[in-house]
Design a protein around this motif. Structure first.
Motif, short mmCIF file in Angstrom:
data_model
loop_
_atom_site.label_atom_id
_atom_site.label_comp_id
_atom_site.label_asym_id
_atom_site.label_seq_id
_atom_site.Cartn_x
_atom_site.Cartn_y
_atom_site.Cartn_z
N ILE A 57 -14.48 10.11 7.64
CA ILE A 57 -13.27 11.05 8.04
C ILE A 57 -13.12 10.59 9.67
CG2 ILE A 57 -14.70 13.17 8.46
CD1 ILE A 57 -11.34 12.92 6.87
N THR A 58 -14.14 10.26 10.59
CA THR A 58 -13.96 10.09 11.90
C THR A 58 -13.21 8.99 12.17
OG1 THR A 58 -16.24 8.73 11.95
CG2 THR A 58 -16.17 11.09 12.49
N ARG A 59 -12.80 8.18 11.31
CA ARG A 59 -11.96 6.89 11.43
C ARG A 59 -10.46 7.23 11.52
NH1 ARG A 59 -14.29 1.92 12.54
NH2 ARG A 59 -12.71 1.03 11.26
N VAL A 60 -10.16 8.58 10.72
CA VAL A 60 -8.73 8.94 10.63
C VAL A 60 -8.19 9.21 12.15
CG1 VAL A 60 -7.22 10.51 9.48
CG2 VAL A 60 -9.14 9.57 8.16
N ARG A 61 -7.13 9.02 12.30
CA ARG A 61 -6.40 9.37 13.63
C ARG A 61 -5.44 10.29 13.31
NH1 ARG A 61 -7.13 7.61 19.07
NH2 ARG A 61 -5.23 8.52 20.08
N ASN A 62 -5.34 11.44 14.02
CA ASN A 62 -4.33 12.51 13.89
C ASN A 62 -3.08 11.88 14.76
OD1 ASN A 62 -5.83 14.42 13.23
ND2 ASN A 62 -6.51 15.19 15.04
N ARG A 63 -1.93 11.83 13.73
CA ARG A 63 -0.77 11.18 14.12
C ARG A 63 0.48 12.30 13.97
NH1 ARG A 63 -0.18 5.80 15.18
NH2 ARG A 63 -1.93 4.85 14.96
N CYS A 64 1.62 11.99 14.44
CA CYS A 64 2.73 12.93 14.67
C CYS A 64 3.15 12.64 13.23
CB CYS A 64 3.45 12.59 15.90
SG CYS A 64 5.25 13.57 15.92
N GLU A 65 3.92 13.91 12.56
CA GLU A 65 4.35 13.74 11.43
C GLU A 65 5.83 13.11 11.57
OE1 GLU A 65 3.27 14.78 8.13
OE2 GLU A 65 1.27 14.63 9.27
N LEU A 66 6.48 13.29 12.66
CA LEU A 66 7.91 12.67 12.89
C LEU A 66 7.85 11.23 13.15
CD1 LEU A 66 9.76 15.55 14.20
CD2 LEU A 66 9.62 14.97 11.82
N THR A 67 7.04 11.00 14.26
CA THR A 67 7.22 9.88 15.00
C THR A 67 6.07 8.61 14.55
OG1 THR A 67 6.11 10.55 16.90
CG2 THR A 67 8.53 10.70 16.80
N GLY A 68 4.87 9.32 14.04
CA GLY A 68 3.56 8.58 14.06
C GLY A 68 2.97 8.27 15.25
N ARG A 69 3.15 8.99 16.48
CA ARG A 69 2.64 8.59 17.66
C ARG A 69 1.24 9.27 17.50
NH1 ARG A 69 3.65 8.62 23.36
NH2 ARG A 69 2.20 9.88 24.48
N ALA A 70 0.30 8.39 18.16
CA ALA A 70 -1.24 8.78 17.99
C ALA A 70 -1.88 9.64 19.22
CB ALA A 70 -2.10 7.61 18.00
N ARG A 71 -1.21 9.81 20.22
CA ARG A 71 -1.63 10.45 21.14
C ARG A 71 -0.97 11.88 21.62
NH1 ARG A 71 -3.75 6.29 25.88
NH2 ARG A 71 -4.75 4.82 24.36
N ALA A 72 -1.59 12.75 22.22
CA ALA A 72 -1.04 13.98 22.43
C ALA A 72 -0.25 14.75 21.18
CB ALA A 72 0.06 13.85 23.68
N VAL A 73 -0.93 14.78 20.24
CA VAL A 73 -0.67 15.46 19.05
C VAL A 73 -1.11 16.69 18.85
CG1 VAL A 73 -0.68 15.09 16.44
CG2 VAL A 73 -0.41 13.11 17.89
N TYR A 74 -0.63 17.96 18.69
CA TYR A 74 -0.96 19.24 18.57
C TYR A 74 -1.57 19.19 17.19
CZ TYR A 74 1.17 20.34 23.00
OH TYR A 74 1.33 20.59 24.48
N ARG A 75 -2.62 19.82 16.88
CA ARG A 75 -3.13 19.85 15.54
C ARG A 75 -2.36 20.89 14.67
NH1 ARG A 75 -9.82 19.77 16.64
NH2 ARG A 75 -9.47 17.75 17.45
N LYS A 76 -2.15 22.10 15.42
CA LYS A 76 -1.61 23.06 14.64
C LYS A 76 -0.38 22.63 14.07
CE LYS A 76 -0.45 28.05 15.37
NZ LYS A 76 -0.29 28.96 16.40
#
Length: 101
Positions: A57-76
């Motif tokens: 699970i640590t390999r999964v990256r949080n990404r923006c649902e709209l743009t797919g951006r990987a950085r500066a993504v709010y988890r909530k």
């Protein structure tokens, strides 16, 4: 917008991590159990090491649902700061007031 290959790779990782989670948990429980014989714990360690890296699970990256951006993504919100700012400017995020001066 992020590359489609990066987004798809992350989706594959999510799916693989979800499928492998129970097996990983069982192996980790065996490894952590001090009452088990050392050989059994070592065998569980080897089995865990043989599993694909992307099943963690640590390999999964949080990404923006709209743009797919990987950085500066709010988890909530699962949105990047840029997407939140854009939606907030248009008044589409309830409770968000964008300041401007």
């Amino acid at each position: 917008m992020a590359k489609k290959s990066s987004i798809e790779k992350n989706n594959r990782r999510k799916k693989m991590a979800k499928n492998a989670a129970p097996k990983r948990e069982r192996l980790k429980a065996i490894i952590a159990d001090r009452s088990k014989p050392m050989e059994e714990r070592f065998a569980a360690t080897l089995k865990l090491a043989e599993m694909p890296r992307n099943s963690s699970i640590t390999r999964v990256r949080n990404r923006c649902e709209l743009t797919g951006r990987a950085r500066a993504v709010y988890r909530k919100n699962k949105l990047s700061r840029i997407a939140i700012r854009d939606l907030g400017s248009r008044g589409l995020v309830p409770g968000l007031v964008k300041s401007s001066w």
